[in-house]
Design a protein around this motif. Structure first.
Motif, PDB file in Angstrom:
ATOM      1  N   GLU A 140       0.712  -1.252   0.399  1.00  0.00           N
ATOM      2  CA  GLU A 140       0.413   0.159   0.100  1.00  0.00           C
ATOM      3  C   GLU A 140       0.534   1.374   0.318  1.00  0.00           C
ATOM      4  O   GLU A 140       0.409   2.308  -0.280  1.00  0.00           O
ATOM      5  CB  GLU A 140      -1.149  -0.142   1.014  1.00  0.00           C
ATOM      6  N   LYS A 141       2.126   0.919  -0.219  1.00  0.00           N
ATOM      7  CA  LYS A 141       3.078   2.245  -0.086  1.00  0.00           C
ATOM      8  C   LYS A 141       2.367   3.073  -1.737  1.00  0.00           C
ATOM      9  O   LYS A 141       2.717   3.942  -1.929  1.00  0.00           O
ATOM     10  CB  LYS A 141       4.781   2.174   0.114  1.00  0.00           C
ATOM     11  N   ASP A 142       2.597   2.651  -2.337  1.00  0.00           N
ATOM     12  CA  ASP A 142       2.525   2.790  -4.007  1.00  0.00           C
ATOM     13  C   ASP A 142       0.300   2.471  -3.973  1.00  0.00           C
ATOM     14  O   ASP A 142      -0.192   1.403  -4.435  1.00  0.00           O
ATOM     15  CB  ASP A 142       3.072   1.877  -4.294  1.00  0.00           C
ATOM     16  N   PHE A 143       0.146   3.131  -2.990  1.00  0.00           N
ATOM     17  CA  PHE A 143      -1.127   3.178  -3.130  1.00  0.00           C
ATOM     18  C   PHE A 143      -2.227   3.520  -4.452  1.00  0.00           C
ATOM     19  O   PHE A 143      -2.771   2.754  -4.996  1.00  0.00           O
ATOM     20  CB  PHE A 143      -2.040   4.029  -2.466  1.00  0.00           C
ATOM     21  N   GLN A 144      -1.463   4.606  -4.958  1.00  0.00           N
ATOM     22  CA  GLN A 144      -2.165   4.856  -6.468  1.00  0.00           C
ATOM     23  C   GLN A 144      -2.077   3.217  -7.439  1.00  0.00           C
ATOM     24  O   GLN A 144      -2.528   3.068  -8.246  1.00  0.00           O
ATOM     25  CB  GLN A 144      -1.605   6.226  -6.762  1.00  0.00           C
ATOM     26  N   GLN A 145      -0.607   3.323  -7.628  1.00  0.00           N
ATOM     27  CA  GLN A 145      -0.442   2.326  -7.729  1.00  0.00           C
ATOM     28  C   GLN A 145      -1.347   0.952  -7.946  1.00  0.00           C
ATOM     29  O   GLN A 145      -1.552  -0.094  -8.890  1.00  0.00           O
ATOM     30  CB  GLN A 145       1.543   1.515  -7.711  1.00  0.00           C
ATOM     31  N   LEU A 146      -1.289   0.611  -7.031  1.00  0.00           N
ATOM     32  CA  LEU A 146      -2.379  -1.110  -6.107  1.00  0.00           C
ATOM     33  C   LEU A 146      -3.505   0.104  -7.403  1.00  0.00           C
ATOM     34  O   LEU A 146      -3.994  -1.234  -7.414  1.00  0.00           O
ATOM     35  CB  LEU A 146      -1.862  -0.647  -5.151  1.00  0.00           C
ATOM     36  N   GLN A 147      -4.059   0.429  -6.810  1.00  0.00           N
ATOM     37  CA  GLN A 147      -5.614   1.212  -7.344  1.00  0.00           C
ATOM     38  C   GLN A 147      -5.526   1.021  -9.256  1.00  0.00           C
ATOM     39  O   GLN A 147      -6.647   0.167  -9.606  1.00  0.00           O
ATOM     40  CB  GLN A 147      -6.237   2.022  -7.408  1.00  0.00           C
ATOM     41  N   ILE A 148      -4.381   1.593  -9.350  1.00  0.00           N
ATOM     42  CA  ILE A 148      -4.120   1.349 -10.972  1.00  0.00           C
ATOM     43  C   ILE A 148      -4.137  -0.142 -11.743  1.00  0.00           C
ATOM     44  O   ILE A 148      -4.425  -0.522 -12.457  1.00  0.00           O
ATOM     45  CB  ILE A 148      -2.919   2.198 -11.317  1.00  0.00           C
ATOM     46  N   VAL A 149      -3.324  -1.060 -10.750  1.00  0.00           N
ATOM     47  CA  VAL A 149      -3.273  -2.402 -10.989  1.00  0.00           C
ATOM     48  C   VAL A 149      -4.580  -3.155 -11.207  1.00  0.00           C
ATOM     49  O   VAL A 149      -4.663  -3.871 -11.953  1.00  0.00           O
ATOM     50  CB  VAL A 149      -2.444  -3.362  -9.757  1.00  0.00           C
ATOM     51  N   LYS A 150      -5.793  -2.755  -9.940  1.00  0.00           N
ATOM     52  CA  LYS A 150      -6.692  -3.229  -9.987  1.00  0.00           C
ATOM     53  C   LYS A 150      -7.799  -3.033 -10.716  1.00  0.00           C
ATOM     54  O   LYS A 150      -8.412  -3.664 -11.699  1.00  0.00           O
ATOM     55  CB  LYS A 150      -7.332  -3.150  -8.827  1.00  0.00           C
ATOM     56  N   LYS A 151      -7.540  -1.536 -11.591  1.00  0.00           N
ATOM     57  CA  LYS A 151      -8.110  -1.205 -12.851  1.00  0.00           C
ATOM     58  C   LYS A 151      -7.464  -2.172 -14.072  1.00  0.00           C
ATOM     59  O   LYS A 151      -8.519  -2.478 -14.747  1.00  0.00           O
ATOM     60  CB  LYS A 151      -7.521  -0.022 -12.726  1.00  0.00           C
ATOM     61  N   LEU A 152      -6.187  -1.890 -13.798  1.00  0.00           N
ATOM     62  CA  LEU A 152      -6.004  -2.900 -14.938  1.00  0.00           C
ATOM     63  C   LEU A 152      -6.555  -4.641 -15.360  1.00  0.00           C
ATOM     64  O   LEU A 152      -6.836  -4.683 -16.258  1.00  0.00           O
ATOM     65  CB  LEU A 152      -4.046  -3.047 -14.782  1.00  0.00           C
ATOM     66  N   VAL A 153      -6.430  -4.943 -13.910  1.00  0.00           N
ATOM     67  CA  VAL A 153      -7.067  -6.284 -14.082  1.00  0.00           C
ATOM     68  C   VAL A 153      -8.550  -6.537 -14.525  1.00  0.00           C
ATOM     69  O   VAL A 153      -8.920  -7.600 -15.202  1.00  0.00           O
ATOM     70  CB  VAL A 153      -7.453  -7.200 -12.414  1.00  0.00           C
ATOM     71  N   SER A 154      -9.701  -4.965 -14.198  1.00  0.00           N
ATOM     72  CA  SER A 154     -10.595  -5.181 -14.597  1.00  0.00           C
ATOM     73  C   SER A 154     -11.169  -5.081 -16.456  1.00  0.00           C
ATOM     74  O   SER A 154     -11.318  -5.582 -17.218  1.00  0.00           O
ATOM     75  CB  SER A 154     -11.337  -4.512 -14.105  1.00  0.00           C
ATOM     76  N   ILE A 155      -9.819  -4.001 -16.486  1.00  0.00           N
ATOM     77  CA  ILE A 155      -9.932  -3.574 -18.112  1.00  0.00           C
ATOM     78  C   ILE A 155      -9.509  -4.400 -19.027  1.00  0.00           C
ATOM     79  O   ILE A 155      -9.940  -5.118 -20.185  1.00  0.00           O
ATOM     80  CB  ILE A 155      -8.861  -2.400 -18.103  1.00  0.00           C
ATOM     81  N   GLU A 156      -8.707  -5.527 -18.137  1.00  0.00           N
ATOM     82  CA  GLU A 156      -7.973  -6.923 -19.527  1.00  0.00           C
ATOM     83  C   GLU A 156      -8.418  -8.374 -18.852  1.00  0.00           C
ATOM     84  O   GLU A 156      -8.221  -8.917 -19.769  1.00  0.00           O
ATOM     85  CB  GLU A 156      -6.023  -6.747 -19.161  1.00  0.00           C
ATOM     86  N   LYS A 157      -9.636  -8.107 -18.044  1.00  0.00           N
ATOM     87  CA  LYS A 157      -9.944  -9.487 -17.949  1.00  0.00           C
ATOM     88  C   LYS A 157      -9.341 -10.826 -17.661  1.00  0.00           C
ATOM     89  O   LYS A 157      -9.267 -11.780 -17.672  1.00  0.00           O
ATOM     90  CB  LYS A 157     -11.242  -9.349 -19.019  1.00  0.00           C
ATOM     91  N   LEU A 158      -8.076 -10.042 -16.252  1.00  0.00           N
ATOM     92  CA  LEU A 158      -7.831 -11.110 -15.883  1.00  0.00           C
ATOM     93  C   LEU A 158      -8.131 -11.717 -14.874  1.00  0.00           C
ATOM     94  O   LEU A 158      -8.366 -11.255 -14.145  1.00  0.00           O
ATOM     95  CB  LEU A 158      -6.459  -9.898 -15.198  1.00  0.00           C
ATOM     96  N   VAL A 183      -7.505 -12.930 -11.480  1.00  0.00           N
ATOM     97  CA  VAL A 183      -6.146 -12.787 -10.495  1.00  0.00           C
ATOM     98  C   VAL A 183      -6.786 -11.893  -9.995  1.00  0.00           C
ATOM     99  O   VAL A 183      -7.385 -10.791 -10.042  1.00  0.00           O
ATOM    100  CB  VAL A 183      -4.729 -11.886 -11.207  1.00  0.00           C
ATOM    101  N   LYS A 184      -6.725 -12.434  -8.823  1.00  0.00           N
ATOM    102  CA  LYS A 184      -7.244 -11.586  -7.559  1.00  0.00           C
ATOM    103  C   LYS A 184      -6.165 -10.387  -7.151  1.00  0.00           C
ATOM    104  O   LYS A 184      -4.775 -11.307  -6.452  1.00  0.00           O
ATOM    105  CB  LYS A 184      -7.514 -11.663  -6.070  1.00  0.00           C
ATOM    106  N   ILE A 185      -6.328  -9.371  -6.670  1.00  0.00           N
ATOM    107  CA  ILE A 185      -5.024  -8.213  -5.912  1.00  0.00           C
ATOM    108  C   ILE A 185      -5.163  -8.000  -4.995  1.00  0.00           C
ATOM    109  O   ILE A 185      -6.672  -7.628  -4.880  1.00  0.00           O
ATOM    110  CB  ILE A 185      -4.996  -6.944  -7.601  1.00  0.00           C
ATOM    111  N   VAL A 186      -4.305  -7.901  -4.338  1.00  0.00           N
ATOM    112  CA  VAL A 186      -4.497  -7.772  -2.091  1.00  0.00           C
ATOM    113  C   VAL A 186      -3.089  -6.791  -2.061  1.00  0.00           C
ATOM    114  O   VAL A 186      -2.018  -7.081  -2.124  1.00  0.00           O
ATOM    115  CB  VAL A 186      -3.809  -9.295  -2.189  1.00  0.00           C
ATOM    116  N   GLY A 187      -3.813  -5.726  -2.035  1.00  0.00           N
ATOM    117  CA  GLY A 187      -3.263  -5.085  -1.128  1.00  0.00           C
ATOM    118  C   GLY A 187      -2.798  -5.073  -0.134  1.00  0.00           C
ATOM    119  O   GLY A 187      -3.263  -5.386   1.123  1.00  0.00           O
ATOM    120  N   CYS A 188      -1.518  -5.088   0.805  1.00  0.00           N
ATOM    121  CA  CYS A 188      -1.069  -5.144   1.932  1.00  0.00           C
ATOM    122  C   CYS A 188      -0.440  -3.920   2.510  1.00  0.00           C
ATOM    123  O   CYS A 188       0.241  -3.365   1.608  1.00  0.00           O
ATOM    124  CB  CYS A 188       0.229  -6.412   1.733  1.00  0.00           C
TER     125      CYS A 188
END
Length: 281
Positions: free
Chosen positions: A149-167, A169-174
């Protein structure tokens, strides 16, 4: 521990595992620290097999000097992972293994998430992040991937990426792990002198003060408070401070009931750029 340097052999090895095995994935840029290790430990506790990638991705650096100076410590990284005494697969590729002939980023539309904070100061950064994360997720095909979560914006971007590309995978923030003085653990900390390391604790102290005063002060007052704290410290240069709504990451000008807010800071300690964030309510 098995180390792979080529995606073909890694894919082949992963394809031979049981279909029922759950695969956890921790993508890193190396220079590992206990923050990374906490992600690996969580992955180990929740999966049958864990893959850790170590790759400094050139397309997410908008500053060539920053890319060159980014710490690279592969031998230390391997030793740190070996200390876990659990079976881990390490993917340690060269640039050519992931980018073939063209070292360039795909253009993404992340619904505006990419235009806030880091996006304003690091042109093309999140295109590079999206490009490499997409490549890695398609190679490893994990059930779950873990991001700090230090890179919180990146975390949100990756979640959006997974949604866009329908991958699938579950993305977990720590949670962020911190040094004893409160500084968020980061690979870039290795570049700080002892004095700057201590001075950089101001980032955490300021975020804590903002959280403590969030209910009693306006956002404008908190912005002024943070600016004053950094003006008082000649060793740190504030690049930005923003209070943003967690879901959209849009800068908040006033507080709305029912919204979750987070404070974000980017600052330079000497030549080293540091980021941190903290939930406020």
């Amino acid at each position: 521990m098995v180390i792979y340097t080529q995606k073909e052999t890694l894919v082949q090895a992963l394809s031979s595992t049981s279909k029922n095995d759950k695969i956890g994935f921790v993508p890193t840029m190396g220079a590992l620290h206990q923050g990374h290790i906490s992600l690996v430990k969580k992955a180990l506790s929740e999966n049958d097999l864990v893959v850790v990638s170590i790759f400094v991705n050139p397309t997410q650096f908008n500053n060539k000097a920053d890319l060159q100076k980014y710490p690279r410590t592969p031998n230390d990284d391997i030793s740190l992972l070996k200390n876990l005494e659990e079976e881990i697969i390490v993917y340690l590729p060269e640039v050519s293994d992931l980018y073939d002939t063209s070292v360039s980023a795909k253009k993404y539309n992340f619904g505006g998430l990419e235009n806030e904070m880091e996006g304003k100061h690091r042109n093309g950064h999140f295109d590079g992040v999206g490009t490499i994360v997409s490549k890695l997720l398609r190679i490893v095909k994990p059930n779950t991937a873990y991001f700090g979560e230090k890179d919180f914006q990146q975390l949100q971007i990756v979640k959006k990426l997974v949604s866009i590309e329908k991958l699938p995978v579950k993305i977990v923030g720590c949670p962020i792990l911190r040094e004893q003085n409160g500084l968020a653990m980061s690979s870039r900390n290795k570049r700080l002198s002892a004095k700057l390391f201590e001075e950089a604790a101001l980032i955490y102290k300021t975020l804590k003060e903002v959280r403590e005063k969030f209910s009693s002060k306006s956002i404008a007052e908190l912005n002024a408070l943070v600016a004053e704290r950094f003006l008082q410290n000649p060793h740190l240069n504030l690049e930005y401070f923003e209070i943003a709504e967690e879901k959209t990451l849009k800068t908040a000008k006033r507080k709305n009931k029912g919204s979750k807010y987070r404070a974000f800071i980017a600052a330079f300690a000497g030549e080293v750029r540091l980021i941190d964030n903290m939930p406020l309510n």
